[in-house]
Design a protein around this motif. Sequence first.
Motif, mmCIF file in Angstrom:
data_model
loop_
_atom_site.group_PDB
_atom_site.id
_atom_site.type_symbol
_atom_site.label_atom_id
_atom_site.label_comp_id
_atom_site.label_asym_id
_atom_site.label_seq_id
_atom_site.Cartn_x
_atom_site.Cartn_y
_atom_site.Cartn_z
ATOM 1 N N VAL A 116 -27.929 1.574 12.734
ATOM 2 C CA VAL A 116 -29.054 1.558 13.457
ATOM 3 C C VAL A 116 -28.031 2.376 14.872
ATOM 4 C CG1 VAL A 116 -30.685 1.328 15.844
ATOM 5 C CG2 VAL A 116 -31.093 0.370 13.679
ATOM 6 N N GLY A 123 -31.885 3.641 17.939
ATOM 7 C CA GLY A 123 -31.281 3.072 18.667
ATOM 8 C C GLY A 123 -32.152 3.707 20.577
ATOM 9 N N LEU A 126 -36.062 2.933 19.916
ATOM 10 C CA LEU A 126 -36.508 1.448 19.339
ATOM 11 C C LEU A 126 -36.127 0.743 20.901
ATOM 12 C CD1 LEU A 126 -34.143 1.454 16.155
ATOM 13 C CD2 LEU A 126 -36.820 1.038 16.410
ATOM 14 N N GLY A 127 -34.875 1.080 21.384
ATOM 15 C CA GLY A 127 -34.936 0.583 22.617
ATOM 16 C C GLY A 127 -36.372 0.188 23.640
ATOM 17 N N TYR A 130 -39.174 -1.187 23.001
ATOM 18 C CA TYR A 130 -39.001 -3.207 22.718
ATOM 19 C C TYR A 130 -39.046 -3.375 24.481
ATOM 20 C CZ TYR A 130 -36.568 -7.217 23.265
ATOM 21 O OH TYR A 130 -36.764 -8.631 23.293
ATOM 22 N N SER A 262 -38.004 -2.476 16.369
ATOM 23 C CA SER A 262 -36.439 -2.856 16.909
ATOM 24 C C SER A 262 -36.376 -5.241 17.809
ATOM 25 C CB SER A 262 -36.805 -2.432 18.865
ATOM 26 O OG SER A 262 -37.753 -3.434 19.258
ATOM 27 N N ASP A 266 -32.766 -4.527 19.832
ATOM 28 C CA ASP A 266 -32.477 -5.212 20.875
ATOM 29 C C ASP A 266 -32.992 -6.771 21.623
ATOM 30 O OD1 ASP A 266 -32.675 -2.690 22.424
ATOM 31 O OD2 ASP A 266 -33.294 -2.323 20.429
#
Length: 316
Positions: A116, A123, A126-127, A130, A262, A266
Amino acid sequence: MSIRASIASWTLIFGVLLVSLAWLPFTNVSIVPLSLIGPFAAGIACALLAGYYRTYRAETKLADALDCMGQVMAFMIAGVLLSYLASTLNFPEQDAAFYALDRSLGLDWLAYLKAVDARPWLGTILGLAYASILPQIIILVIVLAFSGRGDAARVMVLAMMLAALISIAISAVLPAVAMFVHLGLTPADYPNLNPGAAFVHVADIKALRSGAPFLVDLSRTEGIITFPSYHAAIALLMLLAGWAHPWLRWPFLVLNLLMIASTPIDGGHYFVDVFAGLAIALLCHVAARRFLAASSFKPATRPAEISPVLAGSQPG
């Protein structure tokens, strides 16, 4: 069904709050009173408004939305307080065992982190996924309620509460700090990422387990549960709730699959945390559906209750 389901959910919420308040004097924790009273009062206000609109205005869709949002607000505060108190039990941390279990399953968390980190765009996506829990819950409750799918919203909210209680109970006896701390990582090990919950919870966990006096502002708490992953549990429950609406189905499927993906990075979770969270969510979803279905059951009319007019119209 709505009234009986609402009574059951609010009974559960008040039960959690009373247990927490009774437990509080026996721990090293004290709370900022307004941080508890304010959000809880707001939740009750939503419930009272829901009762008004359901009883006097016959606006059941608005009532369902208000009631579900009130339950979310009130339970979040009561549940967070309970999770903090559970951490004071100070059972041995299980990070080494969870990491070993991941490795025994052939799952390499560090390889996932590096993959990632090598793709900053991934990233970022996914952040964002999350961090989308609260907006998702608000959208789901409003859209489901106002589209006449209030039952789906109630299933989601009740299942979230049940999953939280199970997760708190398990995490109390199997606590962990999370992967970043266990492996001794620093931001230099993942220069292209900014994990949302890599270390933010550590100070609270250490303070709660230290036995020293600890003042909690419930408006500024962190998620301190590692195993099982409550984030993963909520993602699956929101995915299932979104599936009930044709417009939400595919966007919420994609968004919550990304949220589940994630969670190891995260949230700093072990893979086994995620698997456990998903299993708990599925069980709680089934339990909530069955409970709400049972609460809507109406027994068939008995022969003695048939209207005399109808009875008189039957052939002699």
